[in-house]
Scaffold this active site. Structure first.
Site, PDB file in Angstrom:
ATOM      1  N   GLY A  16       3.710   5.750   9.771  1.00 38.70           N
ATOM      2  CA  GLY A  16       4.157   4.383  10.083  1.00 38.70           C
ATOM      3  C   GLY A  16       5.618   4.341  10.442  1.00 38.70           C
ATOM      4  N   SER A  18       7.075   3.919  13.404  1.00 40.85           N
ATOM      5  CA  SER A  18       7.480   3.289  14.671  1.00 40.85           C
ATOM      6  C   SER A  18       8.214   1.970  14.481  1.00 40.85           C
ATOM      7  CB  SER A  18       6.256   3.071  15.560  1.00 40.85           C
ATOM      8  OG  SER A  18       5.299   2.270  14.897  1.00 40.85           O
ATOM      9  N   ARG A  19       7.975   1.289  13.370  1.00 39.32           N
ATOM     10  CA  ARG A  19       8.577  -0.038  13.178  1.00 39.32           C
ATOM     11  C   ARG A  19       9.005  -0.202  11.730  1.00 39.32           C
ATOM     12  NH1 ARG A  19       5.233  -4.085  13.302  1.00 39.32           N
ATOM     13  NH2 ARG A  19       3.279  -2.929  13.292  1.00 39.32           N
ATOM     14  N   VAL A  68      -3.781   6.602  10.020  1.00 37.15           N
ATOM     15  CA  VAL A  68      -3.660   7.314   8.735  1.00 37.15           C
ATOM     16  C   VAL A  68      -4.945   7.263   7.910  1.00 37.15           C
ATOM     17  CG1 VAL A  68      -1.149   7.154   8.473  1.00 37.15           C
ATOM     18  CG2 VAL A  68      -2.605   5.302   7.590  1.00 37.15           C
ATOM     19  N   TYR A 159      -4.182  -5.909  -1.098  1.00 35.28           N
ATOM     20  CA  TYR A 159      -2.883  -5.240  -0.928  1.00 35.28           C
ATOM     21  C   TYR A 159      -2.335  -4.762  -2.278  1.00 35.28           C
ATOM     22  CZ  TYR A 159       1.977  -4.699   0.756  1.00 35.28           C
ATOM     23  OH  TYR A 159       3.222  -4.223   1.077  1.00 35.28           O
ATOM     24  N   LYS A 163      -1.538  -0.952  -3.430  1.00 37.49           N
ATOM     25  CA  LYS A 163      -0.169  -0.543  -3.776  1.00 37.49           C
ATOM     26  C   LYS A 163      -0.065  -0.083  -5.232  1.00 37.49           C
ATOM     27  CE  LYS A 163       1.714  -1.143   0.244  1.00 37.49           C
ATOM     28  NZ  LYS A 163       2.320  -0.015   0.972  1.00 37.49           N
ATOM     29  N   ILE A 192      11.315  -7.644   2.411  1.00 33.97           N
ATOM     30  CA  ILE A 192      12.206  -6.950   3.336  1.00 33.97           C
ATOM     31  C   ILE A 192      12.002  -7.541   4.734  1.00 33.97           C
ATOM     32  CG2 ILE A 192      12.813  -4.685   4.295  1.00 33.97           C
ATOM     33  CD1 ILE A 192      13.184  -4.904   1.198  1.00 33.97           C
TER      34      ILE A 192
HETATM   35  P1  NAP Z   1       5.555  -3.144   9.702  1.00 34.43           P
HETATM   36  O1  NAP Z   1       6.864  -3.590  10.215  1.00 34.43           O
HETATM   37  O2  NAP Z   1       4.343  -3.959   9.965  1.00 34.43           O
HETATM   38  O3  NAP Z   1       5.313  -1.630  10.224  1.00 34.43           O
HETATM   39  C1  NAP Z   1       4.157  -0.970   9.829  1.00 34.43           C
HETATM   40  C2  NAP Z   1       4.166   0.432  10.402  1.00 34.43           C
HETATM   41  O4  NAP Z   1       2.977   1.105   9.961  1.00 34.43           O
HETATM   42  C3  NAP Z   1       4.147   0.461  11.917  1.00 34.43           C
HETATM   43  O5  NAP Z   1       4.877   1.573  12.356  1.00 34.43           O
HETATM   44  C4  NAP Z   1       2.652   0.635  12.218  1.00 34.43           C
HETATM   45  O6  NAP Z   1       2.390   1.247  13.468  1.00 34.43           O
HETATM   46  C5  NAP Z   1       2.257   1.566  11.091  1.00 34.43           C
HETATM   47  N1  NAP Z   1       0.825   1.541  10.804  1.00 34.43           N
HETATM   48  C6  NAP Z   1       0.079   0.490  10.373  1.00 34.43           C
HETATM   49  N2  NAP Z   1      -1.195   0.861  10.220  1.00 34.43           N
HETATM   50  C7  NAP Z   1      -1.255   2.179  10.544  1.00 34.43           C
HETATM   51  C8  NAP Z   1      -2.297   3.123  10.585  1.00 34.43           C
HETATM   52  N3  NAP Z   1      -3.566   2.804  10.252  1.00 34.43           N
HETATM   53  N4  NAP Z   1      -2.022   4.383  10.971  1.00 34.43           N
HETATM   54  C9  NAP Z   1      -0.747   4.724  11.313  1.00 34.43           C
HETATM   55  N5  NAP Z   1       0.281   3.882  11.296  1.00 34.43           N
HETATM   56  C10 NAP Z   1       0.031   2.610  10.919  1.00 34.43           C
HETATM   57  O7  NAP Z   1       5.599  -2.974   8.120  1.00 34.43           O
HETATM   58  P2  NAP Z   1       6.850  -2.774   7.130  1.00 34.43           P
HETATM   59  O8  NAP Z   1       7.236  -4.098   6.627  1.00 34.43           O
HETATM   60  O9  NAP Z   1       7.846  -1.879   7.739  1.00 34.43           O
HETATM   61  O10 NAP Z   1       6.101  -2.028   5.925  1.00 34.43           O
HETATM   62  C11 NAP Z   1       6.207  -0.615   5.765  1.00 34.43           C
HETATM   63  C12 NAP Z   1       5.635  -0.263   4.405  1.00 34.43           C
HETATM   64  O11 NAP Z   1       6.397  -0.935   3.400  1.00 34.43           O
HETATM   65  C13 NAP Z   1       4.190  -0.718   4.236  1.00 34.43           C
HETATM   66  O12 NAP Z   1       3.477   0.230   3.466  1.00 34.43           O
HETATM   67  C14 NAP Z   1       4.326  -2.019   3.456  1.00 34.43           C
HETATM   68  O13 NAP Z   1       3.185  -2.289   2.698  1.00 34.43           O
HETATM   69  C15 NAP Z   1       5.529  -1.703   2.598  1.00 34.43           C
HETATM   70  N6  NAP Z   1       6.225  -2.890   2.105  1.00 34.43           N
HETATM   71  C16 NAP Z   1       6.806  -3.763   2.964  1.00 34.43           C
HETATM   72  C17 NAP Z   1       7.461  -4.880   2.455  1.00 34.43           C
HETATM   73  C18 NAP Z   1       8.146  -5.901   3.329  1.00 34.43           C
HETATM   74  O14 NAP Z   1       8.618  -6.929   2.796  1.00 34.43           O
HETATM   75  N7  NAP Z   1       8.258  -5.683   4.631  1.00 34.43           N
HETATM   76  C19 NAP Z   1       7.486  -5.093   1.055  1.00 34.43           C
HETATM   77  C20 NAP Z   1       6.879  -4.174   0.227  1.00 34.43           C
HETATM   78  C21 NAP Z   1       6.249  -3.063   0.755  1.00 34.43           C
HETATM   79  P3  NAP Z   1       1.900   0.348  14.749  1.00 34.43           P
HETATM   80  O15 NAP Z   1       2.982  -0.590  15.068  1.00 34.43           O
HETATM   81  O16 NAP Z   1       1.650   1.341  15.818  1.00 34.43           O
HETATM   82  O17 NAP Z   1       0.668  -0.367  14.269  1.00 34.43           O
END
Ligand code: NAP
Length: 251
Positions: A16, A18-19, A68, A159, A163, A192
Protein backbone atom coordinates in the site's frame (compact mmCIF):
# COMPACT_ATOMS: atom_id res chain seq x y z
CA UNK A 1 17.72 9.73 13.07
CA UNK A 2 20.89 8.50 11.36
CA UNK A 3 20.81 7.69 7.68
CA UNK A 4 22.03 4.27 6.60
CA UNK A 5 25.45 4.67 5.04
CA UNK A 6 27.78 2.47 3.01
CA UNK A 7 27.74 1.16 -0.50
CA UNK A 8 25.01 -1.46 -0.10
CA UNK A 9 21.64 0.07 0.67
CA UNK A 10 19.21 -2.02 2.71
CA UNK A 11 15.90 -2.88 1.08
CA UNK A 12 12.40 -2.27 2.43
CA UNK A 13 9.18 -3.83 1.18
CA UNK A 14 6.04 -1.75 1.71
CA UNK A 15 2.45 -2.74 0.96
CA UNK A 16 0.00 0.00 0.00
CA UNK A 17 2.85 2.36 -0.79
CA UNK A 18 1.21 4.44 -3.49
CA UNK A 19 -0.85 6.80 -1.32
CA UNK A 20 -1.31 8.11 2.21
CA UNK A 21 0.65 6.58 5.07
CA UNK A 22 2.30 3.94 2.85
CA UNK A 23 3.50 6.62 0.43
CA UNK A 24 4.95 8.61 3.33
CA UNK A 25 6.71 5.44 4.56
CA UNK A 26 8.23 4.79 1.12
CA UNK A 27 9.64 8.30 0.82
CA UNK A 28 10.73 8.45 4.49
CA UNK A 29 12.62 5.16 4.24
CA UNK A 30 14.16 6.34 0.96
CA UNK A 31 15.47 9.40 2.83
CA UNK A 32 16.83 7.07 5.56
CA UNK A 33 18.93 5.24 2.96
CA UNK A 34 16.69 2.34 1.92
CA UNK A 35 15.91 1.11 -1.55
CA UNK A 36 12.19 0.42 -1.60
CA UNK A 37 9.87 -1.98 -3.40
CA UNK A 38 6.20 -1.36 -2.81
CA UNK A 39 2.85 -2.57 -4.04
CA UNK A 40 -0.42 -0.88 -4.82
CA UNK A 41 -3.77 -2.20 -6.02
CA UNK A 42 -5.30 0.19 -8.54
CA UNK A 43 -3.77 3.65 -8.89
CA UNK A 44 -0.74 3.36 -11.18
CA UNK A 45 -0.52 7.16 -11.45
CA UNK A 46 -0.19 7.52 -7.67
CA UNK A 47 2.40 4.73 -7.65
CA UNK A 48 4.46 6.54 -10.28
CA UNK A 49 4.39 9.75 -8.21
CA UNK A 50 5.67 7.78 -5.21
CA UNK A 51 8.43 6.09 -7.23
CA UNK A 52 9.59 9.51 -8.46
CA UNK A 53 9.59 10.94 -4.93
CA UNK A 54 11.63 8.01 -3.59
CA UNK A 55 14.10 8.25 -6.47
CA UNK A 56 14.45 12.00 -5.84
CA UNK A 57 15.48 11.05 -2.30
CA UNK A 58 18.29 8.92 -3.74
CA UNK A 59 16.66 5.49 -3.56
CA UNK A 60 16.24 2.76 -6.08
CA UNK A 61 12.44 2.38 -5.99
CA UNK A 62 10.04 0.10 -7.81
CA UNK A 63 6.27 -0.46 -7.69
CA UNK A 64 4.30 -3.64 -8.35
CA UNK A 65 0.54 -3.86 -8.91
CA UNK A 66 -0.50 -6.56 -6.44
CA UNK A 67 -3.64 -7.31 -4.44
CA UNK A 68 -2.33 -8.08 -0.94
CA UNK A 69 -5.25 -10.45 -0.40
CA UNK A 70 -3.79 -12.75 -3.07
CA UNK A 71 -1.08 -14.86 -1.41
CA UNK A 72 0.56 -16.12 -4.60
CA UNK A 73 0.72 -12.58 -6.02
CA UNK A 74 2.29 -11.30 -2.78
CA UNK A 75 4.86 -14.11 -2.84
CA UNK A 76 5.74 -13.23 -6.44
CA UNK A 77 6.03 -9.54 -5.41
CA UNK A 78 8.43 -10.36 -2.56
CA UNK A 79 10.54 -12.62 -4.78
CA UNK A 80 10.68 -10.05 -7.59
CA UNK A 81 11.63 -7.29 -5.14
CA UNK A 82 14.48 -9.43 -3.73
CA UNK A 83 15.67 -10.33 -7.24
CA UNK A 84 15.64 -6.72 -8.44
CA UNK A 85 16.57 -4.76 -5.32
CA UNK A 86 18.31 -7.23 -2.97
CA UNK A 87 17.56 -8.99 0.33
CA UNK A 88 14.63 -7.40 2.16
CA UNK A 89 15.52 -6.25 5.66
CA UNK A 90 12.38 -4.27 6.53
CA UNK A 91 8.70 -4.89 5.79
CA UNK A 92 5.93 -2.37 6.41
CA UNK A 93 2.34 -3.49 5.83
CA UNK A 94 0.33 -0.33 5.17
CA UNK A 95 -2.25 -1.58 2.63
CA UNK A 96 -5.70 -1.22 4.10
CA UNK A 97 -9.31 -0.36 3.33
CA UNK A 98 -12.51 0.56 5.17
CA UNK A 99 -16.10 -0.48 4.43
CA UNK A 100 -17.89 1.17 7.36
CA UNK A 101 -21.43 0.49 8.49
CA UNK A 102 -23.52 -0.80 11.39
CA UNK A 103 -22.93 -4.43 12.32
CA UNK A 104 -26.68 -5.16 12.17
CA UNK A 105 -26.73 -4.23 8.48
CA UNK A 106 -23.23 -5.26 7.48
CA UNK A 107 -22.97 -6.97 4.09
CA UNK A 108 -20.93 -10.17 4.18
CA UNK A 109 -18.88 -8.85 1.27
CA UNK A 110 -17.89 -5.79 3.30
CA UNK A 111 -16.75 -7.97 6.19
CA UNK A 112 -14.78 -10.24 3.88
CA UNK A 113 -13.19 -7.48 1.79
CA UNK A 114 -11.88 -5.67 4.87
CA UNK A 115 -10.61 -8.77 6.66
CA UNK A 116 -9.05 -10.21 3.49
CA UNK A 117 -7.25 -6.97 2.62
CA UNK A 118 -6.22 -5.80 6.08
CA UNK A 119 -5.60 -9.00 8.04
CA UNK A 120 -4.95 -11.62 5.35
CA UNK A 121 -2.92 -9.02 3.45
CA UNK A 122 -0.71 -8.44 6.49
CA UNK A 123 -0.27 -12.19 7.00
CA UNK A 124 0.50 -12.71 3.30
CA UNK A 125 3.22 -10.04 3.22
CA UNK A 126 4.85 -11.21 6.45
CA UNK A 127 4.62 -14.88 5.47
CA UNK A 128 6.30 -14.10 2.14
CA UNK A 129 9.44 -12.67 3.77
CA UNK A 130 9.73 -13.96 7.33
CA UNK A 131 11.59 -17.17 6.55
CA UNK A 132 14.12 -15.25 4.47
CA UNK A 133 14.68 -12.86 7.39
CA UNK A 134 14.97 -15.71 9.90
CA UNK A 135 17.49 -17.49 7.68
CA UNK A 136 19.56 -14.29 7.44
CA UNK A 137 19.07 -13.66 11.19
CA UNK A 138 18.22 -10.05 10.50
CA UNK A 139 15.14 -7.99 9.74
CA UNK A 140 12.22 -6.06 11.09
CA UNK A 141 8.52 -5.84 10.42
CA UNK A 142 6.19 -2.94 11.14
CA UNK A 143 2.50 -3.64 10.74
CA UNK A 144 -0.02 -0.80 10.55
CA UNK A 145 -3.02 -1.31 12.79
CA UNK A 146 -5.29 1.46 14.11
CA UNK A 147 -6.72 2.80 17.34
CA UNK A 148 -9.86 1.03 16.10
CA UNK A 149 -8.02 -2.25 16.69
CA UNK A 150 -7.05 -1.20 20.22
CA UNK A 151 -10.31 0.31 21.44
CA UNK A 152 -12.94 -0.82 18.91
CA UNK A 153 -14.85 1.77 16.93
CA UNK A 154 -18.62 1.79 16.37
CA UNK A 155 -19.63 1.30 12.72
CA UNK A 156 -16.30 -0.39 12.04
CA UNK A 157 -16.74 -3.96 13.35
CA UNK A 158 -15.02 -5.37 10.26
CA UNK A 159 -12.18 -2.85 10.34
CA UNK A 160 -11.70 -3.06 14.14
CA UNK A 161 -11.60 -6.85 13.98
CA UNK A 162 -8.99 -6.80 11.20
CA UNK A 163 -6.86 -4.25 13.04
CA UNK A 164 -7.10 -6.06 16.40
CA UNK A 165 -6.12 -9.23 14.55
CA UNK A 166 -3.01 -7.48 13.24
CA UNK A 167 -1.97 -6.69 16.82
CA UNK A 168 -2.32 -10.30 18.00
CA UNK A 169 -0.62 -11.56 14.85
CA UNK A 170 2.34 -9.19 15.24
CA UNK A 171 2.86 -10.00 18.93
CA UNK A 172 2.83 -13.74 18.16
CA UNK A 173 5.29 -13.18 15.31
CA UNK A 174 7.58 -11.12 17.56
CA UNK A 175 7.74 -14.00 20.06
CA UNK A 176 8.47 -16.56 17.34
CA UNK A 177 11.17 -14.68 15.46
CA UNK A 178 12.96 -12.74 18.20
CA UNK A 179 15.57 -15.44 18.79
CA UNK A 180 16.42 -15.21 15.06
CA UNK A 181 17.29 -11.52 15.42
CA UNK A 182 14.07 -10.40 13.75
CA UNK A 183 11.84 -7.74 15.34
CA UNK A 184 8.14 -7.03 14.77
CA UNK A 185 6.15 -4.04 16.03
CA UNK A 186 2.78 -2.43 15.40
CA UNK A 187 2.03 1.21 14.68
CA UNK A 188 -1.57 2.12 15.53
CA UNK A 189 -2.47 5.53 14.06
CA UNK A 190 -5.43 7.61 15.15
CA UNK A 191 -7.00 10.08 12.70
CA UNK A 192 -4.48 10.91 9.99
CA UNK A 193 -4.98 13.22 6.99
CA UNK A 194 -5.15 10.86 3.99
CA UNK A 195 -7.70 9.91 1.32
CA UNK A 196 -9.12 7.40 3.85
CA UNK A 197 -10.24 10.16 6.20
CA UNK A 198 -10.87 12.70 3.42
CA UNK A 199 -14.52 11.67 3.04
CA UNK A 200 -15.45 12.24 6.70
CA UNK A 201 -18.18 14.82 7.22
CA UNK A 202 -17.23 18.18 8.72
CA UNK A 203 -19.40 17.43 11.77
CA UNK A 204 -17.79 14.03 12.47
CA UNK A 205 -14.32 15.51 11.89
CA UNK A 206 -15.02 18.26 14.40
CA UNK A 207 -16.42 15.79 16.98
CA UNK A 208 -13.36 13.56 16.66
CA UNK A 209 -10.95 16.49 16.82
CA UNK A 210 -12.56 17.44 20.13
CA UNK A 211 -11.55 14.02 21.51
CA UNK A 212 -7.89 14.32 20.48
CA UNK A 213 -5.65 15.68 23.25
CA UNK A 214 -3.47 17.50 20.72
CA UNK A 215 -6.59 18.95 19.07
CA UNK A 216 -5.84 18.00 15.46
CA UNK A 217 -5.57 15.13 12.99
CA UNK A 218 -2.03 13.83 12.38
CA UNK A 219 -0.06 13.79 9.16
CA UNK A 220 1.16 10.75 7.26
CA UNK A 221 4.69 12.04 7.83
CA UNK A 222 4.20 11.87 11.60
CA UNK A 223 3.34 8.18 11.23
CA UNK A 224 6.19 7.42 8.83
CA UNK A 225 8.72 9.03 11.20
CA UNK A 226 7.74 6.46 13.84
CA UNK A 227 7.98 3.62 11.32
CA UNK A 228 11.47 4.84 10.34
CA UNK A 229 12.48 4.81 14.00
CA UNK A 230 11.13 1.30 14.54
CA UNK A 231 13.11 -0.15 11.63
CA UNK A 232 16.29 1.68 12.68
CA UNK A 233 19.12 0.50 14.90
CA UNK A 234 17.92 2.97 17.56
CA UNK A 235 14.96 0.60 18.09
CA UNK A 236 17.14 -2.52 18.30
CA UNK A 237 15.67 -3.56 21.69
CA UNK A 238 12.03 -2.88 20.85
CA UNK A 239 9.84 -5.74 19.70
CA UNK A 240 6.24 -6.87 20.10
CA UNK A 241 5.06 -3.33 20.93
CA UNK A 242 2.04 -1.34 19.82
CA UNK A 243 3.00 2.30 19.30
CA UNK A 244 -0.06 4.54 19.10
CA UNK A 245 0.42 7.62 16.92
CA UNK A 246 -2.90 9.24 17.68
CA UNK A 247 -2.39 12.67 19.26
CA UNK A 248 -3.77 11.29 22.51
CA UNK A 249 -7.21 10.19 21.26
CA UNK A 250 -7.06 6.91 23.17
CA UNK A 251 -6.11 8.39 26.55
P1 NAP B 1 -5.23 5.32 1.77
O1 NAP B 1 -4.79 6.73 1.65
O2 NAP B 1 -6.59 4.93 1.35
O3 NAP B 1 -4.14 4.40 1.00
C1 NAP B 1 -4.31 3.02 1.01
C2 NAP B 1 -3.16 2.38 0.26
O4 NAP B 1 -3.34 0.95 0.31
C3 NAP B 1 -3.11 2.76 -1.20
O5 NAP B 1 -1.78 2.80 -1.62
C4 NAP B 1 -3.86 1.59 -1.86
O6 NAP B 1 -3.49 1.37 -3.22
C5 NAP B 1 -3.37 0.44 -1.01
N1 NAP B 1 -4.25 -0.73 -1.06
C6 NAP B 1 -5.55 -0.81 -0.67
N2 NAP B 1 -6.01 -2.05 -0.87
C7 NAP B 1 -4.98 -2.77 -1.38
C8 NAP B 1 -4.84 -4.10 -1.80
N3 NAP B 1 -5.86 -4.98 -1.73
N4 NAP B 1 -3.65 -4.51 -2.29
C9 NAP B 1 -2.61 -3.64 -2.37
N5 NAP B 1 -2.68 -2.36 -1.99
C10 NAP B 1 -3.86 -1.92 -1.51
O7 NAP B 1 -5.10 4.83 3.28
P2 NAP B 1 -4.22 5.41 4.49
O8 NAP B 1 -5.06 6.33 5.26
O9 NAP B 1 -2.89 5.82 4.01
O10 NAP B 1 -4.09 4.07 5.37
C11 NAP B 1 -2.90 3.29 5.35
C12 NAP B 1 -2.99 2.28 6.47
O11 NAP B 1 -3.10 2.98 7.71
C13 NAP B 1 -4.22 1.38 6.36
O12 NAP B 1 -3.90 0.08 6.80
C14 NAP B 1 -5.20 2.03 7.33
O13 NAP B 1 -6.11 1.10 7.84
C15 NAP B 1 -4.25 2.54 8.39
N6 NAP B 1 -4.80 3.63 9.20
C16 NAP B 1 -5.14 4.81 8.63
C17 NAP B 1 -5.66 5.82 9.44
C18 NAP B 1 -6.05 7.18 8.90
O14 NAP B 1 -6.61 7.99 9.67
N7 NAP B 1 -5.78 7.49 7.64
C19 NAP B 1 -5.85 5.58 10.82
C20 NAP B 1 -5.49 4.36 11.34
C21 NAP B 1 -4.96 3.38 10.53
P3 NAP B 1 -4.47 1.86 -4.43
O15 NAP B 1 -4.58 3.32 -4.35
O16 NAP B 1 -3.80 1.39 -5.66
O17 NAP B 1 -5.79 1.20 -4.15
Amino acid sequence: MTAVTGTVRPVALVTGGSRGIGQAVVTRLARSGYDVGFCFRTSREAAEVTVKAARAAGACAKAWQVDVADMSAVQAFASAAEDELGPVSAVVTAAGIIRDGPLALMADEDWQAVVRTNLDGTYNACRAVIRRMMRRRQGCVVTISSVAGVAGTAMQANYAASKAGIIGFTKAMAKEVGSYGVRANVVAPGFIHTDMTGALSAQFRSEMTGRIALGRFGSAGEVSDVVAFLVSEEAAYITGQVIQVDGGIAL
